[in-house]
Design an enzyme around this catalytic site. Structure first.
Site, PDB file in Angstrom:
ATOM      1  N   ASP A   1     -19.365   3.438 -34.661  1.00 61.48           N
ATOM      2  CA  ASP A   1     -19.432   4.550 -35.594  1.00 61.48           C
ATOM      3  C   ASP A   1     -20.860   4.711 -36.065  1.00 61.48           C
ATOM      4  O   ASP A   1     -21.757   4.026 -35.578  1.00 61.48           O
ATOM      5  CB  ASP A   1     -18.436   4.385 -36.758  1.00 61.48           C
ATOM      6  CG  ASP A   1     -18.722   3.148 -37.580  1.00 61.48           C
ATOM      7  OD1 ASP A   1     -17.947   2.850 -38.469  1.00 61.48           O
ATOM      8  OD2 ASP A   1     -19.746   2.485 -37.308  1.00 61.48           O
TER       9      ASP A   1
ATOM     10  N   ASP B   1     -23.485  -0.722 -49.135  1.00 58.93           N
ATOM     11  CA  ASP B   1     -22.952   0.615 -49.427  1.00 58.93           C
ATOM     12  C   ASP B   1     -23.764   1.353 -50.485  1.00 58.93           C
ATOM     13  O   ASP B   1     -23.508   2.528 -50.742  1.00 58.93           O
ATOM     14  CB  ASP B   1     -21.480   0.525 -49.866  1.00 58.93           C
ATOM     15  CG  ASP B   1     -20.590   0.117 -48.712  1.00 58.93           C
ATOM     16  OD1 ASP B   1     -21.016   0.247 -47.548  1.00 58.93           O
ATOM     17  OD2 ASP B   1     -19.461  -0.339 -48.967  1.00 58.93           O
TER      18      ASP B   1
ATOM     19  N   VAL C   1     -26.924  -5.969 -43.177  1.00 64.45           N
ATOM     20  CA  VAL C   1     -25.496  -6.039 -42.857  1.00 64.45           C
ATOM     21  C   VAL C   1     -25.134  -5.187 -41.641  1.00 64.45           C
ATOM     22  O   VAL C   1     -24.466  -5.656 -40.722  1.00 64.45           O
ATOM     23  CB  VAL C   1     -24.639  -5.652 -44.087  1.00 64.45           C
ATOM     24  CG1 VAL C   1     -23.147  -5.730 -43.760  1.00 64.45           C
ATOM     25  CG2 VAL C   1     -24.970  -6.564 -45.274  1.00 64.45           C
TER      26      VAL C   1
HETATM   27  N1  EPU Z   1     -19.135  -7.987 -37.677  1.00 64.22           N
HETATM   28  C1  EPU Z   1     -19.121  -8.510 -36.427  1.00 64.22           C
HETATM   29  N2  EPU Z   1     -17.950  -9.040 -35.951  1.00 64.22           N
HETATM   30  C2  EPU Z   1     -16.806  -9.035 -36.671  1.00 64.22           C
HETATM   31  C3  EPU Z   1     -16.812  -8.469 -37.963  1.00 64.22           C
HETATM   32  C4  EPU Z   1     -18.013  -7.952 -38.447  1.00 64.22           C
HETATM   33  O1  EPU Z   1     -20.139  -8.530 -35.744  1.00 64.22           O
HETATM   34  O2  EPU Z   1     -15.777  -9.535 -36.182  1.00 64.22           O
HETATM   35  C5  EPU Z   1     -20.397  -7.459 -38.210  1.00 64.22           C
HETATM   36  C6  EPU Z   1     -20.374  -5.946 -38.349  1.00 64.22           C
HETATM   37  O3  EPU Z   1     -20.742  -5.344 -37.130  1.00 64.22           O
HETATM   38  C7  EPU Z   1     -21.362  -5.708 -39.452  1.00 64.22           C
HETATM   39  C8  EPU Z   1     -21.221  -6.941 -40.329  1.00 64.22           C
HETATM   40  O4  EPU Z   1     -20.580  -7.929 -39.531  1.00 64.22           O
HETATM   41  O5  EPU Z   1     -22.642  -5.687 -38.927  1.00 64.22           O
HETATM   42  C9  EPU Z   1     -20.446  -6.723 -41.604  1.00 64.22           C
HETATM   43  O6  EPU Z   1     -19.150  -6.291 -41.323  1.00 64.22           O
HETATM   44  P1  EPU Z   1     -17.920  -6.523 -42.310  1.00 64.22           P
HETATM   45  O7  EPU Z   1     -16.782  -6.984 -41.474  1.00 64.22           O
HETATM   46  O8  EPU Z   1     -18.342  -7.328 -43.470  1.00 64.22           O
HETATM   47  O9  EPU Z   1     -17.656  -5.039 -42.828  1.00 64.22           O
HETATM   48  P2  EPU Z   1     -16.352  -4.175 -42.642  1.00 64.22           P
HETATM   49  O10 EPU Z   1     -15.151  -4.933 -43.066  1.00 64.22           O
HETATM   50  O11 EPU Z   1     -16.365  -3.508 -41.320  1.00 64.22           O
HETATM   51  C10 EPU Z   1     -16.415  -3.287 -45.117  1.00 64.22           C
HETATM   52  C11 EPU Z   1     -16.438  -1.949 -45.789  1.00 64.22           C
HETATM   53  C12 EPU Z   1     -17.787  -1.294 -45.586  1.00 64.22           C
HETATM   54  C13 EPU Z   1     -18.844  -2.202 -46.193  1.00 64.22           C
HETATM   55  C14 EPU Z   1     -18.766  -3.604 -45.546  1.00 64.22           C
HETATM   56  C15 EPU Z   1     -19.725  -4.601 -46.146  1.00 64.22           C
HETATM   57  C16 EPU Z   1     -14.156  -1.235 -45.629  1.00 64.22           C
HETATM   58  C17 EPU Z   1     -13.174  -0.265 -45.090  1.00 64.22           C
HETATM   59  N3  EPU Z   1     -15.402  -1.108 -45.218  1.00 64.22           N
HETATM   60  O12 EPU Z   1     -16.636  -3.040 -43.738  1.00 64.22           O
HETATM   61  O13 EPU Z   1     -17.750  -0.077 -46.308  1.00 64.22           O
HETATM   62  O14 EPU Z   1     -20.105  -1.646 -45.973  1.00 64.22           O
HETATM   63  O15 EPU Z   1     -17.424  -4.126 -45.682  1.00 64.22           O
HETATM   64  O16 EPU Z   1     -19.530  -4.704 -47.504  1.00 64.22           O
HETATM   65  O17 EPU Z   1     -13.828  -2.098 -46.440  1.00 64.22           O
HETATM   66  C18 EPU Z   1     -18.283   2.160 -46.774  1.00 64.22           C
HETATM   67  O18 EPU Z   1     -17.448   2.101 -47.676  1.00 64.22           O
HETATM   68  O19 EPU Z   1     -19.081   3.134 -46.644  1.00 64.22           O
HETATM   69  C19 EPU Z   1     -18.356   1.064 -45.814  1.00 64.22           C
HETATM   70  C20 EPU Z   1     -18.964   1.174 -44.649  1.00 64.22           C
END
Ligand code: EPU
Length: 410
Positions: A99, A288, A310
């Site tokens: 995305d 964010d 991040v």
């Molecule tokens: N990542 C990996 N492998 C994984 C999981 C994550 O490489 O298995 C990487 C991601 O590519 C990224 C980093 O780790 O570079 C952080 O990812 P994380 O899993 O923490 O984020 P997320 O769960 O995908 C949520 C929020 C995001 C927010 C992030 C960090 C939701 C729906 N989304 O995303 O919110 O930025 O945590 O706090 O909860 C937003 O609201 O605009 C948004 C993008």
């Protein structure tokens, strides 16, 4: 302050863990809640909005397949993976794909569930997982991923035995989902710390749960005040969830007043001073709020260095800021922003939720008219954004109607 987008979507998915009627209150009126409601309906749930409450009736045997047409619209749909796998023993969820803010893998979600005994394959664009019953495991995350922590916790609550997640995410939204799971009968220790311990139980019961206030929306209003020499009071968001952010805003010269756990006020009399910002997992500065921080830098006195740790593509919207005359350059994970007295209004395009909100804030600091296209991104995360800005005295109006009806008219 309405409930947090990044909590409510996971609370809705967690409802799948118990047959019967779960009520999630303080839901925000945003597009992502509409889409997540549709995801749950396709899984066989009855979902109805009643004011700011969402009533989710979960069948004895939910369906276990989430299609690409919804998952691509809402990446957070992937959070049904843990609950469905642990409750039904099988799940098939479309891969969300890339995305606008980076590659965002699922490797940690999958490795964690595999350690708990799941067999997982990736076929024809779907993650397919199955298991008789998950078993507790020791899992160390390479990075404190919010999504992976949530999927593993929601799977572990019905696993056999104890799961220990090390280097877990510590975000307030993780604490919120663990609070709801505990009320449902789950045994969880350490939510909000780097080590979460879950003792699996045999069954959970439906509950009523109030969603935590949205610290990112609250933080966006705080930046709006500091950028526009404004005065904004936010209620219903715990300032402790924005510690680093409020400290930064105080360093710009804004006056910050905290009201216990109830809210805060940011008042700025002068042009903000430039501050450096480094994003990190909670309790660090939230990714964010990177976009509002850059937007502030474009009108601040002095130069700021902003570092994103991040996501790998969150600087895309900097080119849009340049259309407003901003002096901002990026190099890898860093942006150098040199503040100007005033920006120059122009047509720009929102590239994601936070970038969209930040461009509107920049537009408030620009001479003439700024027209922000693709505002459906803002609808995904900011309830009543335009009316709220108007009530704060901003000269802003919406020229397009939302594509999809927003809750509570679900
Ligand atoms: N990542 C990996 N492998 C994984 C999981 C994550 O490489 O298995 C990487 C991601 O590519 C990224 C980093 O780790 O570079 C952080 O990812 P994380 O899993 O923490 O984020 P997320 O769960 O995908 C949520 C929020 C995001 C927010 C992030 C960090 C939701 C729906 N989304 O995303 O919110 O930025 O945590 O706090 O909860 C937003 O609201 O605009 C948004 C993008």
């Amino acid at each position: 302050m309405v409930g947090a987008k990044n909590s409510v979507l996971k609370l809705m998915a967690a409802a799948l863990l118990a047959e019967g009627r779960t009520e999630v209150t303080n839901i925000p009126r945003i597009l992502d809640v509409t889409i997540m409601s549709e995801v749950l309906r396709r899984l066989g749930c009855d979902v109805v909005a009643d004011g700011d409450t969402l009533v989710i009736d979960v069948p004895a045997e939910p369906r276990t397949e989430a299609d690409y047409d919804l998952v691509r619209q809402l990446r957070a749909s992937i959070c049904v993976l843990g609950p469905l796998l642990t409750r039904c023993g099988h799940v098939k969820v479309a891969l969300p794909g890339g995305d606008a803010i980076g590659s965002r893998g699922l490797d940690m979600h999958i490795a964690g569930l595999e350690r708990m005994g799941a067999e997982i394959t990736n076929e024809h664009g779907f993650v397919i997982a199955s298991v008789d019953r998950l078993r507790g495991a020791d899992i160390v995350l390479e990075f404190p991923s919010v999504g992976a922590t949530e999927n593993i916790v929601t799977a572990a609550v019905l696993a056999k035995g104890t799961t220990v997640i090390d280097n877990a995410a510590r975000e307030p939204e993780i604490v919120d989902i663990c609070a709801m799971l505990s009320a449902m009968g789950a045994q969880i220790d350490g939510a909000g710390t780097s080590t979460i311990v879950v003792d699996g139980v045999d069954a959970l019961r439906p509950v009523t749960h109030r969603t935590v206030g949205d610290r990112i929306v609250a933080g966006t209003w705080a930046f709006a005040a500091a950028m526009t020499r404004g005065d904004v009071t936010v209620r219903g968001a715990d300032p402790a969830h924005l510690d680093v952010v409020l400290e930064k805003l105080a360093s710009t010269g804004a006056e910050v007043t905290r009201y216990g756990t109830e809210g805060f006020r940011v008042a700025a009399a002068d042009r903000p001073r430039a501050v450096d910002v480094v994003t990190l997992p909670y309790p660090g500065f939230p990714t964010d709020l990177l976009a509002p921080a850059i937007a502030l830098g474009t009108v601040a006195e002095g130069a700021s260095m902003v570092t994103e740790n991040v996501f790998d593509a969150r600087f895309m919207f900097v080119n849009e800021l340049a259309r407003l005359g901003a002096d901002a350059r990026t190099d890898g994970h860093h942006a150098v922003v040199r503040g100007k007295h005033v920006l120059s209004g122009a047509p720009v395009r929102a590239t994601d939720i936070r970038a969209g909100a930040a461009l509107v804030l920049a537009g408030l600091c620009a001479d003439g008219v700024t027209e922000v296209a693709d505002v459906h991104h803002i609808d995904r995360g900011y309830p009543d954004f335009v009316p709220q800005l108007e009530s704060l005295g901003a000269d802003v109006r919406r020229v397009t109607v939302p594509d999809v009806e927003l809750p509570p008219a679900l």
